[in-house]
Design an enzyme around this catalytic site. Structure first.
Site: not given
Ligand code: UN1
Length: 465
Positions: A161, A212-213, A234, A268, A365
């Site tokens: 998804k 995601g968030s 993550e 992120c 963030e």
């Molecule tokens: C990066 O810094 O190259 O969603 C990857 C994001 C992270 C991946 C960053 N999971 O921004």
């Protein structure tokens, strides 16, 4: 038609009149069907020889490589990623596929001394079955592939998804996957939260990997744990750049500016705080203003572009709200602070100095080109400020002092610690993930991905008498 089943319209973030695609979101029934199709393929795919699974991934890599210019252009158009970064993402995606094509042939277990001295006692890694993958828009090719490739290498089938902000990228990537892989190995369900929730709740889905968030990821982890399935989430970050007094200020400022403002801060792993030892605060402030001033904010298809637009008008509104609250709380705008007055969701790269590490702008963030500047009396205090957030994804440390670098590498509590490197831009062949509110479950990427995508069988084989 209810609001939740309305068409998803994907709009170019740099040109609001450019509709990239429209898709119908999957509802519960479509998600059920996708899981059923994947489940029907699961046993057969798990028993496919590892070499054939690897060959499938290598074929996807070749197909992706052949179309990478076209896909990079689509990434630019659909999510506003600067073209040089989009090309980098495609190259990374191809490398990820080739890496896992080989990993498929890694040892898949261990053997142990048996208690009776004559049996064979071993473990073997088995795929989990149907895994759900929920991916964000900001790396619309690389993140899906760093989940799909290990999932498939280890013998799982996937229901994917993608983000509702990147449906065209997802459809293009899916077409390549479908062309090179057995039927049912990957199923695509487009949609927003409703499709994601249906996938997470589906009893036929053994594991879900989510990026995601934090708010959504937490719900995913709870829902899966509740029904005894496995979660890997993550989530966000509030990543610090710690600048020690002996740092190469100019080099550090360049790296920090691009990690904080590049791709409009929409990673992120972006730098959200610069924590600077007081003796170099003034030099660092000047160097940052300079480096940020050189960041090119323009249309993402231009080769010089480094910043680009935010994903939606709402995302820019949220960022402007965060800037206004930072000002109200006593933050000083050092540079930027406003929207860019042109079509597209552009925001000026913004640096805000604050004396309060607890200020919202230094805690939350923003997911925009907005970064806080803080002072610290010494490296111990800098580490304490760096640790003083709910997140724990990535820290950059800038110093020429090996002893202090070693000390900080030990004292920081983020999943990634990067000395004289930006917080963003991770390697695909090593474990990736965060501590505290940034991550849940085992690490992804590299060989660490095996932990999530497989389960262990302990097998004892004894002579018949
Ligand atoms: C990066 O810094 O190259 O969603 C990857 C994001 C992270 C991946 C960053 N999971 O921004």
């Amino acid at each position: 038609m209810s609001a939740t089943s309305a068409e998803i319209v994907s709009v170019n973030p740099a040109s609001p009149d450019d509709v990239v695609t429209t898709v119908m979101p999957a509802g519960g029934i479509e998600v059920d069907r996708a899981v059923e199709r994947a489940a029907a393929a699961a046993r057969g795919y798990a028993r496919t020889p590892a070499a054939a699974r690897g060959a499938g991934l290598a074929a996807v890599a070749d197909a992706l490589e052949a179309r990478s210019q076209e896909l990079a252009a689509l990434v630019v158009r659909e999510v506003g990623k600067p073209i040089t970064e989009a090309r980098g993402e495609l190259a990374r995606a191809v490398a990820i596929l080739r890496f896992y094509a080989q990993v498929a042939l890694d040892p898949d277990g261990e053997s142990f001394p048996p208690a009776d001295g004559r049996s064979l006692l071993l473990t073997r890694r088995e795929p989990r079955g149907v895994v759900g993958l929920i991916t964000p828009w900001n790396f619309p090719v690389a993140i899906p592939l760093w989940k799909l490739a290990p999932a498939l290498a280890y013998g799982n089938v996937c229901v994917w998804k993608p983000s509702e902000h990147a449906p065209a990228c997802a459809a293009a990537l899916f077409e390549l996957l479908r062309g090179a892989l057995p039927e049912g190995a990957v199923e695509l369900t487009q949609g927003a939260g409703e499709a994601g929730s249906a996938l997470v709740a589906h009893p036929g889905v053994a594991a879900v990997s989510f990026t995601g968030s934090e708010a959504v990821g937490r719900g995913v982890a709870v829902a899966l744990t509740e029904r005894g399935a496995v979660a890997q989430c993550e989530m966000g970050g509030q990543n610090a750049a710690v600048v020690l007094a002996d740092a190469d200020v100019e080099a550090a400022a360049g790296m920090i500016a691009s990690a904080a403002m590049g791709y409009a801060g929409q990673k992120c792993t972006a730098t959200g705080r610069v924590i600077c030892e007081r003796p170099v605060l003034s030099d660092m402030r000047d160097a940052l203003v300079d480096a940020i001033g050189r960041m090119v904010v323009e249309a993402p298809e231009d080769l010089g572009c480094q910043v680009g637009p935010l994903i939606t008008p709402a995302a820019r509104e949220r960022a402007l709200g965060a800037i206004a609250r930072a000002k109200d709380a006593g933050g000083r705008i050092i540079t930027g602070g406003d929207a860019v007055d042109t079509a597209g969701n552009y925001l000026q790269p913004t640096l805000i100095e604050t004396d309060d590490p607890g200020a919202e702008v230094a805690q939350q963030e923003v997911f925009a080109p907005v970064c806080a500047l803080l002072a610290a009396p010494d490296s111990g205090a800098a580490a304490e400020i760096a640790r003083g957030v709910r997140y724990g994804l990535s820290t950059g440390v800038y110093t020429r002092d090996l002893d202090r670098a070693l000390e900080l590498a030990r004292d920081l509590d983020t999943g990634l610690v990067r000395i004289n490197q930006p917080t963003s831009g991770v390697d695909f062949h090593v474990p990736f993930g965060g501590e505290k509110a940034s991550g849940f479950g085992p690490r992804e990427q590299g060989r660490a991905a095996r932990e999530f995508y497989t389960s262990t069988r302990t097998i004892l084989i004894s002579p018949s008498r």
